[in-house]
Design an enzyme around this catalytic site. Structure first.
Site, PDB file in Angstrom:
ATOM      1  N   HIS A 177      54.370 -34.680 -37.748  1.00 20.27           N
ATOM      2  CA  HIS A 177      54.784 -33.612 -38.004  1.00 20.27           C
ATOM      3  C   HIS A 177      56.244 -33.266 -38.123  1.00 20.27           C
ATOM      4  CE1 HIS A 177      54.005 -28.819 -37.773  1.00 20.27           C
ATOM      5  NE2 HIS A 177      54.749 -29.100 -38.679  1.00 20.27           N
ATOM      6  N   ASN A 196      48.388 -39.039 -34.257  1.00 15.25           N
ATOM      7  CA  ASN A 196      49.661 -38.386 -34.286  1.00 15.25           C
ATOM      8  C   ASN A 196      50.449 -38.691 -33.122  1.00 15.25           C
ATOM      9  OD1 ASN A 196      51.406 -36.161 -33.482  1.00 15.25           O
ATOM     10  ND2 ASN A 196      50.387 -34.890 -35.174  1.00 15.25           N
ATOM     11  N   GLU A 198      52.497 -34.288 -41.871  1.00 15.86           N
ATOM     12  CA  GLU A 198      52.225 -32.692 -41.670  1.00 15.86           C
ATOM     13  C   GLU A 198      53.704 -32.123 -42.062  1.00 15.86           C
ATOM     14  OE1 GLU A 198      50.902 -31.505 -37.916  1.00 15.86           O
ATOM     15  OE2 GLU A 198      49.176 -32.920 -38.166  1.00 15.86           O
ATOM     16  N   THR A 238      52.693 -25.520 -30.286  1.00 11.30           N
ATOM     17  CA  THR A 238      51.942 -26.436 -31.113  1.00 11.30           C
ATOM     18  C   THR A 238      51.321 -25.233 -32.183  1.00 11.30           C
ATOM     19  OG1 THR A 238      50.407 -28.170 -31.211  1.00 11.30           O
ATOM     20  CG2 THR A 238      50.035 -26.112 -29.976  1.00 11.30           C
ATOM     21  N   THR A 239      50.996 -26.008 -33.402  1.00  9.13           N
ATOM     22  CA  THR A 239      50.622 -25.306 -34.457  1.00  9.13           C
ATOM     23  C   THR A 239      49.287 -24.256 -33.941  1.00  9.13           C
ATOM     24  OG1 THR A 239      50.933 -27.311 -35.774  1.00  9.13           O
ATOM     25  CG2 THR A 239      49.768 -25.490 -36.974  1.00  9.13           C
ATOM     26  N   GLU A 285      41.857 -30.043 -43.980  1.00  8.90           N
ATOM     27  CA  GLU A 285      41.850 -30.377 -42.360  1.00  8.90           C
ATOM     28  C   GLU A 285      41.208 -29.055 -41.653  1.00  8.90           C
ATOM     29  OE1 GLU A 285      44.788 -32.678 -40.576  1.00  8.90           O
ATOM     30  OE2 GLU A 285      44.460 -31.467 -38.447  1.00  8.90           O
ATOM     31  N   ARG A 344      61.849 -30.526 -33.502  1.00  8.89           N
ATOM     32  CA  ARG A 344      61.898 -30.684 -32.114  1.00  8.89           C
ATOM     33  C   ARG A 344      61.556 -31.823 -31.531  1.00  8.89           C
ATOM     34  NH1 ARG A 344      56.889 -26.117 -30.961  1.00  8.89           N
ATOM     35  NH2 ARG A 344      58.082 -24.920 -32.169  1.00  8.89           N
ATOM     36  N   HIS A 345      60.684 -32.586 -32.085  1.00  5.44           N
ATOM     37  CA  HIS A 345      60.153 -34.025 -31.672  1.00  5.44           C
ATOM     38  C   HIS A 345      60.517 -35.129 -32.757  1.00  5.44           C
ATOM     39  CE1 HIS A 345      56.652 -32.330 -33.864  1.00  5.44           C
ATOM     40  NE2 HIS A 345      55.983 -31.768 -32.938  1.00  5.44           N
ATOM     41  N   ARG A 380      64.869 -36.096 -22.859  1.00  5.85           N
ATOM     42  CA  ARG A 380      65.988 -36.675 -22.355  1.00  5.85           C
ATOM     43  C   ARG A 380      66.970 -36.626 -23.415  1.00  5.85           C
ATOM     44  NH1 ARG A 380      65.359 -38.748 -17.130  1.00  5.85           N
ATOM     45  NH2 ARG A 380      67.661 -39.567 -17.408  1.00  5.85           N
ATOM     46  N   ASP A 391      53.682 -37.552 -32.297  1.00  2.00           N
ATOM     47  CA  ASP A 391      54.663 -36.316 -32.232  1.00  2.00           C
ATOM     48  C   ASP A 391      55.165 -36.458 -30.773  1.00  2.00           C
ATOM     49  OD1 ASP A 391      54.571 -35.777 -35.009  1.00  2.00           O
ATOM     50  OD2 ASP A 391      53.384 -33.962 -34.536  1.00  2.00           O
ATOM     51  N   HIS A 392      54.121 -36.452 -29.987  1.00  8.56           N
ATOM     52  CA  HIS A 392      54.409 -36.115 -28.578  1.00  8.56           C
ATOM     53  C   HIS A 392      55.059 -37.495 -27.592  1.00  8.56           C
ATOM     54  CE1 HIS A 392      53.314 -32.314 -29.061  1.00  8.56           C
ATOM     55  NE2 HIS A 392      52.100 -32.532 -29.229  1.00  8.56           N
ATOM     56  N   HIS A 446      43.048 -31.010 -34.094  1.00 13.84           N
ATOM     57  CA  HIS A 446      43.799 -30.337 -33.251  1.00 13.84           C
ATOM     58  C   HIS A 446      42.835 -29.951 -31.912  1.00 13.84           C
ATOM     59  CE1 HIS A 446      46.732 -27.389 -31.518  1.00 13.84           C
ATOM     60  NE2 HIS A 446      47.487 -27.898 -32.390  1.00 13.84           N
ATOM     61  N   GLY A 447      43.564 -30.344 -31.012  1.00 13.71           N
ATOM     62  CA  GLY A 447      42.971 -30.380 -29.502  1.00 13.71           C
ATOM     63  C   GLY A 447      41.635 -31.303 -29.105  1.00 13.71           C
ATOM     64  N   ARG A 452      59.006 -31.067 -38.213  1.00 11.28           N
ATOM     65  CA  ARG A 452      59.015 -29.531 -38.039  1.00 11.28           C
ATOM     66  C   ARG A 452      60.525 -29.158 -38.535  1.00 11.28           C
ATOM     67  NH1 ARG A 452      54.664 -27.425 -34.473  1.00 11.28           N
ATOM     68  NH2 ARG A 452      55.770 -25.666 -34.730  1.00 11.28           N
ATOM     69  N   GLY A 466      46.272 -36.288 -31.436  1.00 11.65           N
ATOM     70  CA  GLY A 466      47.622 -36.714 -30.743  1.00 11.65           C
ATOM     71  C   GLY A 466      47.783 -36.492 -29.424  1.00 11.65           C
ATOM     72  N   HIS A 467      47.520 -35.252 -28.981  1.00  8.15           N
ATOM     73  CA  HIS A 467      47.991 -34.878 -27.721  1.00  8.15           C
ATOM     74  C   HIS A 467      47.128 -35.786 -26.590  1.00  8.15           C
ATOM     75  CE1 HIS A 467      49.411 -32.635 -23.891  1.00  8.15           C
ATOM     76  NE2 HIS A 467      48.188 -32.762 -23.606  1.00  8.15           N
TER      77      HIS A 467
HETATM   78  N1  PXP Z   1      46.299 -31.520 -36.884  1.00  3.52           N
HETATM   79  C1  PXP Z   1      47.272 -30.719 -36.984  1.00  3.52           C
HETATM   80  C2  PXP Z   1      47.305 -29.871 -38.488  1.00  3.52           C
HETATM   81  C3  PXP Z   1      48.241 -30.316 -36.024  1.00  3.52           C
HETATM   82  O1  PXP Z   1      49.188 -29.613 -36.322  1.00  3.52           O
HETATM   83  C4  PXP Z   1      47.957 -31.223 -34.914  1.00  3.52           C
HETATM   84  C5  PXP Z   1      48.948 -30.897 -33.918  1.00  3.52           C
HETATM   85  O2  PXP Z   1      50.404 -31.646 -34.327  1.00  3.52           O
HETATM   86  C6  PXP Z   1      46.923 -32.321 -34.757  1.00  3.52           C
HETATM   87  C7  PXP Z   1      46.125 -32.382 -35.767  1.00  3.52           C
HETATM   88  C8  PXP Z   1      46.838 -32.864 -33.734  1.00  3.52           C
HETATM   89  O3  PXP Z   1      46.575 -31.984 -32.431  1.00  3.52           O
HETATM   90  P1  PXP Z   1      46.614 -32.651 -31.130  1.00  3.52           P
HETATM   91  O4  PXP Z   1      47.917 -33.146 -30.652  1.00  3.52           O
HETATM   92  O5  PXP Z   1      46.061 -31.389 -30.083  1.00  3.52           O
HETATM   93  O6  PXP Z   1      45.447 -33.709 -31.171  1.00  3.52           O
END
Ligand code: PXP
Length: 247
Positions: free
Chosen positions: A43, A7, A70, A100-101, A151, A49-50, A18, A9-10, A191-192, A45, A213-214
Site C-alpha cells: 500500500h 502484504n 493498494e 491502518t485502513t 476485496e 509512512r511505510h 529507524r 508494508d510492515h 484485513h486482520g 500511502r 500482512g500483519h
Molecule cells: N487488505 C487491505 C485493503 C488492507 O488495507 C490491508 C492492510 O494494509 C490488508 C488487506 C492486510 O491487512 P493485515 O495487515 O491486517 O493482514
C-alpha cells in the site's frame, strides 16, 4: 484454489521506525515468494509512512509472482500505478490519522467517478479491485463501478470481541461473497486475518485471494519470513475451497 497474497508494508514500517535501510520489503517479498506466496501486495500511502516509491519500483523489477498495489483513488497514485503496471490495483479509502485502513470504501454516489478512474487500468489489462465492507449496497455499487474484483473487508470479523459477534460478521462476509458471485464479481478477502481466525474460511467457497500482512510479518519477526509465509500458505492450501457454509 484460493491464493495467498502477502502484504509486506510492515517490514517497511520497521525500517521507517529507524529511518534506516533495513529491513527491506524487497528482500521480504523475495522470501515470501520462496515461502509460497502467490503474489506480493503493498500500500503506497499518500504520507509514505511505510512503503516508499522506490520499494514499488524495485518490487516491480524483482518479484516473480504478481504485484498488487493498494492505493487511494488520487491522480498521483493513478500516475505511479500507470508507470509501475502492477498486475492488480485495489482502491482503498485513506485517512492520514488512521493507524491502518479502518473500513471499506463508500462507493454509493461515486460509481461514475470510480468507473472513470478504473478504465485506464482496465484497457491495459490491469485487474481492478475495490476494498469494501460486506454490505449489499456497497457490493451493488461496486458492480456498477465496473470492477472485476472486490476485496471484502474482514477487519470487523477479526476484531469481533466474542464468538457470537464473530459468527455474525462471518455470516455477513459469506452473504457478501454469495451476492458478489451472483453479480459475477470475483472476491478477495483481507484485513486482520491471522493463523487462527482464518480457519473458519476453510468452509467458505468462492474466495480468490487472501490478502494478509500483519500476522505474517509478526510471525516472521520470530521465525523468519519464509517460514511464516509457508505456515499460512499451507493453511490456505488445505482449504477445500468448494464447500458451502451453512448457518
Ligand atoms: N487488505 C487491505 C485493503 C488492507 O488495507 C490491508 C492492510 O494494509 C490488508 C488487506 C492486510 O491487512 P493485515 O495487515 O491486517 O493482514
Amino acid at each position: 484454489m484460493p491464493e495467498l497474497v502477502v502484504n509486506v508494508d510492515h517490514i517497511a514500517t520497521l525500517r521507517e521506525a529507524r529511518k534506516a535501510r533495513e529491513p527491506d520489503p524487497v528482500h521480504a517479498a523475495n522470501l515470501a515468494e520462496l515461502g509460497g506466496a502467490n503474489g506480493i501486495i503493498v500500500h503506497l500511502r499518500e504520507d509514505r509512512r511505510h512503503i516508499r516509491d522506490r520499494d514499488v519500483y524495485l518490487l516491480r523489477d524483482t518479484i516473480q509472482t504478481e504485484l498488487h498495489l493498494e492505493m487511494a483513488a488520487t491522480e498521483e497514485m493513478q500516475q505511479i500505478a500507470g508507470e509501475v503496471k502492477p498486475e492488480m490495483i485495489c482502491l482503498v479509502p485513506e485517512k492520514r490519522q488512521e493507524l491502518t485502513t479502518e473500513g471499506g470504501m463508500d462507493l454509493q454516489g461515486r460509481e461514475q467517478e470510480i468507473a472513470d478512474f478504473l478504465r485506464p487500468f482496465q484497457v491495459r489489462n490491469i485487474k481492478t479491485s475495490l476494498f469494501i465492507d460486506a454490505n449489499s449496497k456497497q457490493i451493488e455499487a461496486a458492480y456498477n463501478c465496473g470492477t472485476e474484483y472486490i476485496e471484502i473487508h474482514t477487519g470487523h470479523y477479526a476484531d469481533a470481541p466474542d464468538h457470537v459477534s464473530q459468527k455474525r460478521e462471518l455470516e455477513k462476509i459469506v452473504n457478501g461473497i454469495n451476492q458478489a458471485r451472483d453479480l459475477n464479481l470475483k472476491v478477495n478477502l483481507g484485513h486482520g486475518l491471522d493463523y487462527k481466525n482464518i480457519l473458519p474460511f476453510s468452509k467458505v467457497s468462492g474466495v480468490r485471494e487472501y490478502s494478509i500482512g500483519h500476522s505474517i510479518v509478526a510471525r516472521a519477526a520470530l521465525v523468519g519470513m519464509e517460514r511464516a509465509v509457508r505456515d499460512m500458505s499451507e493453511i490456505i492450501r488445505g482449504f477445500p475451497g468448494n464447500v458451502d457454509i451453512n448457518f
